[in-house]
Write an enzyme that holds these catalytic residues in place. Structure first.
Site, PDB file in Angstrom:
ATOM      1  CE  LYS A 208      -3.409   2.068   2.870  1.00 11.89           C
ATOM      2  NZ  LYS A 208      -4.244   2.396   3.914  1.00 11.89           N
ATOM      3  CD  GLU A 214       9.214  -6.183   7.043  1.00 14.52           C
ATOM      4  OE1 GLU A 214       9.092  -5.084   6.811  1.00 14.52           O
ATOM      5  OE2 GLU A 214       9.157  -6.416   8.339  1.00 14.52           O
ATOM      6  N   GLY A 269      -4.645  -1.764   4.944  1.00 14.55           N
ATOM      7  CA  GLY A 269      -4.089  -2.906   4.610  1.00 14.55           C
ATOM      8  C   GLY A 269      -4.707  -4.297   4.791  1.00 14.55           C
ATOM      9  NE  ARG A 270      -6.593  -3.783  10.963  1.00 10.89           N
ATOM     10  CZ  ARG A 270      -5.932  -2.789  11.072  1.00 10.89           C
ATOM     11  NH1 ARG A 270      -4.666  -2.461  10.570  1.00 10.89           N
ATOM     12  NH2 ARG A 270      -6.415  -1.692  11.842  1.00 10.89           N
ATOM     13  CD  GLU A 355      -1.708  -4.137  11.518  1.00  5.03           C
ATOM     14  OE1 GLU A 355      -2.461  -4.168  10.386  1.00  5.03           O
ATOM     15  OE2 GLU A 355      -0.622  -4.884  11.320  1.00  5.03           O
ATOM     16  CG  HIS A 387      -5.655 -36.088  16.143  1.00  9.19           C
ATOM     17  ND1 HIS A 387      -5.784 -37.440  16.690  1.00  9.19           N
ATOM     18  CD2 HIS A 387      -6.665 -35.915  15.224  1.00  9.19           C
ATOM     19  CE1 HIS A 387      -6.928 -37.974  15.950  1.00  9.19           C
ATOM     20  NE2 HIS A 387      -7.584 -37.043  15.141  1.00  9.19           N
ATOM     21  CE  LYS A 498       6.000  -1.385  10.142  1.00 10.04           C
ATOM     22  NZ  LYS A 498       4.946  -0.680   9.202  1.00 10.04           N
TER      23      LYS A 498
END
Ligand code: F6P
Length: 533
Positions: A208, A214, A269-270, A355, A387, A498
Site C-alpha cells: 500500500k 521487508e 491493509g488488512r 491489528e 490431535h 520498526k
C-alpha cells in the site's frame, strides 16, 4: 466525551445478568429450552450460523443488542458505508465496502468520488491483465509466456492474497505456479524462487505504502535475481508489476506505472484483499470468479448494513465475542475451519482481528483500564487440531470460545471422507457444550462441558462464500470496535519496533561500534557480532 463502556447502564445490566447466568450449564439451558437449536440461528449470503451452543439466553441477546444500540452501532455502520472519516487518528474514510459494491451502487461515491467508478476502472485494468496472462499472452523479456507469479508483500499485502489463493485453489489455473514471499528472512525469497525460471516469472510487488522495508528488500532481491538471469535492465518492465497507492514510490523503484494497479488510502491493509492487492487471486481464479468473490463480500455487506441486530450475523458474532471477552474473561477465540483449503484462514484472521482490536486507548484518547479489548484469535484446520490442542479446549482450565466452519459438500469428494470430517465438527461442538461425567474414581476422564461455540455452515467453499466469510469477520470486528470505543482501523502499535530495528541495523555491520544501550541489547548485539563480552 463518550461515556466509558463500563459506566453504561446497558453494560451494568449485562454484568448483573452475567452473575445470574454464569453458573448455568449448557446442558441445563438446552433442557429448559429444547428448541433453541432450531431457533438460535441466522442465515445470510449463503452462510448459516448456529449460535445456540453459546452460554446465552434470549435475555442475554436482548441486553447485548441494547448495548450495541447504546454504543451507536447503527449510526456507526451508516457512517462507515457513507464514507465519513471514521478512522479518526488517520483522518480517513473506511471504505473496503466500496471495493465490492456493484458498478454505480457505491453508497459513498457522492462523498468520496474515488469510491465509485475508479474502483471499477482498476478492476477492469486488473481483468485485462489477468486475462492476458492466463491466455499466455503476457510475455517475459525473452518472449516466453509468464507461468510463475510471485507476490511480494507482507501483512495485508500478503495474508489476504495467500489465504485466498489457498482457499480458492480448487478454482485456480493449474498451469500457473503461485508463490508468496513476505518475510525479510532471505530463506523466504530463496526457497520461493529456487525452482523457477526467471524468464517465465512475474513479480507482483504489493505494498500500500511502497515503503515497507521487508517488501522493498525482497523486491530488490527479486530485481537482482531477474537481472542476474536476464541481464538487461529493460527486463524489469516485463517481469514486475506493482500494486500500491503510491505511484511516485513505484516509479522510483523502476516499475512502469502503466503496470501499476492502484487503490486508495481509505482501504486499510488488512481490509484490502478485494482491492488490487487481490491481483494474484484474480490471476489464479480469473476475473469472473473474482467478481463472484466480490459479490459474496457485497451480499454480506448489505446484510450487515440492513438486517436487524437480532438476525445480523456479524453483529451477533461481534457481540458474542464481547460477551465472552468482557464478562467471562475469555482471552482467546479459536477459529476451526473443517476444510483443508482454509488452512491459512486463521492466520489471515489474526491480522484482521488483532491489528484492529489490539488497542488500549478510546476514540477520545482515554486509556482503557476498566475493560478488556481484543481477544487473541488463533486456530488450525480440523481435524488436525483435534490431535493437538483440543485437549486444552475440552479439559483445560481456560474458557476458549470456538468458531467451527464446515461445508455441506466437499470440493474433493473421496469415499466417506467428507462425512467423517463433518461428523467431527458436530461431535466436537457437542462434546464441548455438553461434556460427559467421568466414571467413578477417574476424574481425569471428566468432560465438564459448558464450553461455547458457533458453527458456520455453507453449501461449499466457492469464491462467493469466501467473500461472505471474510466480510462476516470484518464486520464482526467492526461491531467489537464500536462497543469497545476504539479505532479498529489504525495500527500505531507496529511502529516502535520498526523504528528501533532501523536504529539497530547499522550496529550489526562489521566494525561498527556497539552502541551504548540497555545491557541486554548490548549483550545480544555483541553475541550476534561474535565479539567478546
Ligand atoms: O506493519 C503493519 C502494516 O502496516 C500492516 O498494517 C500492513 O498490512 C503491512 O504493514 C504492509 O504494509 P504495506 O502494504 O504498506 O507494505
Amino acid at each position: 466525551m463518550t461515556i466509558m463502556l463500563t459506566e453504561r447502564p446497558s453494560y451494568k445490566a449485562l454484568q448483573a445478568h452475567y452473575q445470574q447466568i454464569q453458573q448455568r450449564h449448557l446442558r441445563d439451558i438446552f433442557e429448559k429450552d429444547p428448541a433453541r437449536g432450531e431457533r438460535m440461528n441466522a442465515e445470510a449470503a449463503g452462510l448459516y450460523l448456529d449460535y445456540s451452543k453459546n452460554r446465552i439466553t434470549e435475555e442475554t441477546l436482548r441486553l447485548l443488542s441494547t448495548l450495541a444500540e447504546d454504543c451507536g452501532l447503527r449510526e456507526r455502520i451508516d457512517a462507515m458505508f457513507r464514507g465519513d472519516k471514521i478512522n479518526l487518528t488517520e483522518k480517513r474514510s473506511v471504505l473496503h465496502t466500496a471495493l465490492r459494491a456493484p458498478r454505480g451502487q457505491s453508497l459513498a461515491a457522492a462523498a468520496v468520488p474515488d469510491a465509485g467508478e475508479p474502483v471499477h476502472q482498476v478492476l477492469d485494468h486488473m481483468a485485462e491483465f489477468a486475462t492476458r496472462l492466463r491466455a499466455g499472452e503476457w510475455w517475459g523479456h525473452t518472449g516466453k509466456p509468464i507461468r510463475n507469479i510471485v507476490n511480494i508483500g507482507i501483512g495485508g499485502s500478503d495474508l489476504g492474497p495467500v489465504m485466498a489463493y489457498e482457499a480458492l485453489r480448487h478454482y485456480s489455473d493449474r498451469k500457473l505456479t503461485f508463490r508468496f514471499v513476505s518475510n525479510v528472512d532471505g530463506t523466504d525469497f530463496t526457497e520461493a524462487t529456487l525452482d523457477l525460471a526467471a524468464e517465465e516469472t512475474l513479480f507482483i510487488v504489493a505494498s500500500k505504502t511502497f515503503t515497507t522495508l521487508e517488501t522493498l528488500a525482497n523486491a530488490e532481491s527479486a530485481r537482482q535475481w531477474t537481472l542476474a538471469a536476464l541481464g538487461d535492465p529493460a527486463a524489469v518492465a516485463r517481469h514486475f508489476v506493482a500494486v500500491s497507492t503510491a505511484a511516485e514510490e513505484v516509479a522510483a523503484f523502476g516499475i512502469d506505472t502503466a503496470n501499476m494497479f492502484g487503490f486508495w488510502d481509505w482501504v486499510g491493509g488488512r481490509y484490502s484483499m478485494d482491492s488490487a492487492i487481490g491481483l494474484s487471486t484474480m490471476i489464479a481464479i480469473g476475473p469472473d470468479r473474482f467478481g463472484e468473490m466480490l459479490a459474496g463480500f457485497h451480499a454480506m455487506d448489505e446484510h450487515f448494513r440492513t438486517a436487524p441486530f437480532e438476525r445480523n450475523l456479524p453483529v451477533l458474532m461481534g457481540l458474542l465475542t464481547v460477551w465472552y471477552n468482557n464478562f467471562f474473561g475469555a482471552q482467546t477465540v479459536a477459529v476451526l475451519p473443517y476444510d483443508q483449503y482454509l488452512k491459512r484462514f486463521p492466520a489471515y484472521l489474526q491480522q484482521l482481528t488483532m491489528e484492529s482490536t489490539g488497542k488500549s486507548v478510546t476514540l477520545d484518547g482515554e486509556p482503557i483500564t476498566s475493560y478488556q479489548t481484543g481477544p487473541i484469535f488463533w486456530g488450525e484446520p480440523g481435524t488436525n487440531g483435534q490431535h493437538s490442542f483440543y485437549q486444552l479446549l475440552h479439559q483445560g482450565t481456560k474458557l476458549v470460545p470456538c468458531d467451527f466452519i464446515g461445508f455441506r459438500h466437499s470440493l474433493n469428494p473421496l469415499g466417506r471422507h467428507h462425512d467423517m470430517l463433518m461428523a467431527n465438527v458436530f461431535a466436537q461442538s457437542k462434546a464441548l457444550a455438553f461434556g460427559q461425567a467421568a466414571p467413578a474414581g477417574e476424574p481425569y476422564r471428566n468432560f465438564e462441558g459448558n464450553r461455547p461455540s458457533n458453527t458456520i455452515l455453507a453449501e461449499r467453499l466457492t469464491p462467493a462464500i469466501l467473500g461472505a466469510l471474510v466480510a462476516l469477520y470484518e464486520h464482526s470486528v467492526f461491531t467489537q470496535g464500536v462497543v469497545w470505543n476504539i479505532n479498529p482501523f489504525d495500527q500505531y502499535g507496529v511502529q516502535l519496533g520498526k523504528v528501533l530495528a532501523q536504529e539497530i541495523l547499522p550496529s550489526l555491520a562489521r566494525n561498527a561500534p556497539v552502541p551504548a544501550d540497555d545491557s541486554s541489547t548490548v549483550a545480544l548485539l555483541r553475541r550476534y557480532r561474535g565479539l567478546s563480552a
